[in-house]
Design a protein around this motif. Structure first.
Motif, mmCIF file in Angstrom:
data_model
loop_
_atom_site.group_PDB
_atom_site.id
_atom_site.type_symbol
_atom_site.label_atom_id
_atom_site.label_comp_id
_atom_site.label_asym_id
_atom_site.label_seq_id
_atom_site.Cartn_x
_atom_site.Cartn_y
_atom_site.Cartn_z
ATOM 1 N N SER A 8 21.084 49.464 80.757
ATOM 2 C CA SER A 8 20.251 48.864 79.614
ATOM 3 C C SER A 8 18.798 49.132 79.805
ATOM 4 C CB SER A 8 20.596 47.119 79.720
ATOM 5 O OG SER A 8 19.784 46.669 80.504
ATOM 6 N N ASN A 28 14.928 48.376 77.642
ATOM 7 C CA ASN A 28 14.018 47.547 76.618
ATOM 8 C C ASN A 28 12.577 48.208 76.269
ATOM 9 O OD1 ASN A 28 15.617 44.914 76.586
ATOM 10 N ND2 ASN A 28 15.442 45.366 78.692
ATOM 11 N N SER A 74 9.575 47.875 73.761
ATOM 12 C CA SER A 74 8.581 46.812 72.858
ATOM 13 C C SER A 74 7.491 47.753 72.206
ATOM 14 C CB SER A 74 7.684 45.878 73.902
ATOM 15 O OG SER A 74 8.695 45.224 74.509
ATOM 16 N N SER A 119 13.910 42.141 66.200
ATOM 17 C CA SER A 119 14.444 42.886 67.269
ATOM 18 C C SER A 119 15.793 43.686 66.748
ATOM 19 C CB SER A 119 15.121 41.717 68.253
ATOM 20 O OG SER A 119 15.757 42.277 69.391
ATOM 21 N N VAL A 168 19.021 46.539 68.308
ATOM 22 C CA VAL A 168 19.838 46.998 69.359
ATOM 23 C C VAL A 168 20.669 48.341 68.673
ATOM 24 C CG1 VAL A 168 21.679 46.287 70.842
ATOM 25 C CG2 VAL A 168 20.057 44.466 70.191
ATOM 26 N N THR A 214 23.103 49.850 76.224
ATOM 27 C CA THR A 214 22.519 49.020 75.415
ATOM 28 C C THR A 214 21.190 49.078 75.386
ATOM 29 O OG1 THR A 214 24.102 47.501 75.574
ATOM 30 C CG2 THR A 214 22.268 46.880 74.524
ATOM 31 N N THR A 262 17.432 47.819 73.490
ATOM 32 C CA THR A 262 16.913 47.013 72.859
ATOM 33 C C THR A 262 15.254 47.227 72.517
ATOM 34 O OG1 THR A 262 17.995 45.154 73.680
ATOM 35 C CG2 THR A 262 16.265 44.384 72.582
ATOM 36 N N THR A 270 11.939 45.755 70.481
ATOM 37 C CA THR A 270 11.390 44.505 69.877
ATOM 38 C C THR A 270 10.005 44.994 69.168
ATOM 39 O OG1 THR A 270 12.181 43.077 71.712
ATOM 40 C CG2 THR A 270 10.398 42.331 70.550
#
Length: 558
Positions: A133, A135, A137, A198, A200, A218, A220, A222
């Protein structure tokens, strides 16, 4: 002798006859061979032809194997017939295994027939992807986030792989999208065109020939809104009746659409009579603006304060400041006493912010900053039933104070004292609750923030179904009492004991929260959902207990 010969002849005749009608089983001699890769699919079943060279024979078959991995389909039949063989390796370790199929037919001349079955268990290839995963931002209006890496590998020899991305809005990409393991994939995001929120997406990495076949990563993203400061840019006005008047302060609340934005504030250079405190803070914060007429001639003066924050879209924010100095000597008298939020309403409750207008002070004064709020400033004191009221703002013509929570419902006596000289007592009614909605300066429009923290207005309507935050005073008794003159705590929250309801445009609105605003004094807020209404202006009204607030306008959009 002649009697035995015919019988002997009969026996000799019968044996050749029986042998002539017997049959033999015909089964392939080559062994069956199965290959299985651990973790993969089972190999397909294989077919064995069962035949005989004479009359049809009924047969049966049994399977034997060390570890019980050999399986048969229907194990009986009549020649010519078909026998199905399959394997179930279960947890067998890699290696070579041997089993047998035994075939027996009643009356066959060559019973039984054995067919050897070989099974080879192979080590499986496993695909690995790390991490599983990612992430990212991103704040709108700033540089794109830096790419991140995925490492693709196998536990054995190199294998081909592909990487396929999926994201609503096509904001996700990889490079390269195919290759040979081991390899490193660069993962990048491009939020251009996306709204705050958000998101995905996924990256599907596939390697044919591996046990697990594919892995999904995955991703993500934001996206935060553009940072903005929320500051009223209406001019701050000071009025002094002489240059010998003591300076006083006015307050300016600096908010932001996202929490914890730091900022600096300073007067425009050249205005030595203007000062601000503090010079730096983190939103939300209250800034004191102070004007000092000492040594200046009667007349009008103008300058500005400048609020600056790095990376904020509307920085700097400029707030005009004007100062007027006259030469009239002040006298002491008391005019109206009203709710600070909903003047000219005289509804005031314990804990309310209230204003005294028409006051004529013997000297100009200032309410110094601090927590708790001071109860005297420059010789000025306000007492309600003998209890000193905390002072927010003291000037020629106006005093802003907080009604002490200790004051009981009923008539109360207010006395303003200047330099030890008490003015005429004024009697006012105190109610259990007296909600007053704060207004934007010089308007009937409610001081309300939309769901994205922007100020509600014609260019920033609140859409149906979203939440707004409105600010009031006069909530009355609290379930978690706060001392007079002290700011409300973050925990536990302080909620009015009286029931609170809200209507917008005459339609009941869903209330999410009603209670004191943490960090502020005497101010409570409502968080309420916009009901189904047509676009346009609609009155907002709050009821606490049996008391209704003033009706203040908000703008609703669709």
């Amino acid at each position: 002798m002649s009697r035995l010969l015919p019988g002997l002849f009969s026996l000799i005749f019968l044996f050749p006859f029986a042998h002539a009608n017997a049959a033999s089983l015909l089964v392939q001699s080559a062994p069956l061979s199965f290959f299985y890769q651990r973790g993969g699919s089972l190999p397909p079943a294989q077919v064995v032809q069962i035949q005989s060279d004479g009359t049809p024979l009924s047969y049966s078959a049994t399977a034997t194997s060390s570890g019980d991995w050999l399986r048969l389909g229907t194990n009986t039949g009549t020649t010519p017939g078909i026998l199905s063989a399959s394997v179930d390796p279960g947890r067998l370790e890699p290696g070579t295994y041997e089993g047998f199929i035994t075939i027996f037919a009643q009356g066959a001349l060559n019973n039984p027939q054995l067919l050897r079955v070989n099974l080879t268990v192979l080590v499986g290839h496993t695909l690995s992807v790390a991490p599983t995963s990612l992430n990212f931002s991103h704040r709108l209006g700033t540089a794109l986030p830096l790419p991140q890496q995925l490492v693709v590998g196998t536990n054995s020899s190199p294998l081909d792989f592909t990487a396929v991305v999926s994201s609503n809005g096509n904001w996700l990409s990889v490079a390269p999208s195919s290759g040979v393991t081991p390899a490193t994939i660069q993962v990048a995001v491009n939020p251009t065109g996306l709204a705050a929120g958000s998101y995905v997406g996924t990256i599907l990495v596939t390697a044919p020939g591996t046990i697990n076949g594919s892995m999904t990563v995955t991703v993500t993203l934001t996206v935060s809104p553009v940072q903005t400061l929320i500051v009223s840019t209406n001019p701050v006005v000071f009025s002094f009746e002489s240059s010998s008047s003591l300076p006083f302060a006015q307050t300016l609340i600096v908010g932001s659409n996202v929490p914890a934005i730091g900022f600096t504030v300073a007067p425009l250079s050249g205005a030595s009579w203007l000062s601000v405190t503090p010079g730096a803070a983190t939103a939300p914060a209250t800034i004191e603006i102070r004007a000092n007429p000492a040594g200046l001639a009667a007349g009008n003066y103008s300058s500005s304060i400048v609020i600056t924050s790095f990376g904020v879209s509307n920085s700097p924010v400029v707030v005009p400041v004007t100062m007027a100095i006259t030469s009239n000597q002040p006298v002491t008298s008391v005019g109206g006493i009203v709710n600070s939020a909903s003047a000219p309403s005289t509804q005031i409750a314990p804990g309310s912010l209230f204003s005294i207008y028409g006051i004529r002070l013997a000297t100009e004064t200032v309410a110094p900053s601090g927590i708790p709020l001071p109860t005297t400033a420059g010789g000025v004191k306000v007492e309600v039933n003998g209890v000193a009221a905390p002072l927010f703002y003291v000037s020629e013509g106006q005093i802003n104070a907080q009604m002490p929570y200790e004051i009981e419902v009923g008539n109360a006596t207010v006395v303003v004292t200047t330099n030890g000289v008490a003015g005429k007592a004024t009697v006012i009614p105190i109610q259990a609750s007296a909600p007053g909605i704060f207004l934007n300066p010089n308007s009937t429009r409610a001081l309300v923030q939309n769901e994205d923290y922007s100020l509600n207005g014609a260019t920033n309507p609140a859409k149906v179904g979203t939440y707004i935050t409105g600010y009031l005073t006069g909530q009355g008794v609290l379930d978690n009492p706060v001392p007079t003159g002290m700011s409300a705590p973050l925990a536990p929250l302080s909620i009015p004991q009286a029931p609170v309801s809200v209507s917008i445009g005459g339609v009941p609105a869903k209330l999410y929260f009603a209670g004191l605003t943490p960090g502020l004094i005497g101010v409570f807020q409502i968080n309420v959902q916009i009901p189904e209404l047509p676009a346009g202006e609609h009155p907002l009204q709050v009821k606490v207990g049996s008391s209704n607030s003033n009706a203040a306008t908000i703008i609703v959009g669709r």
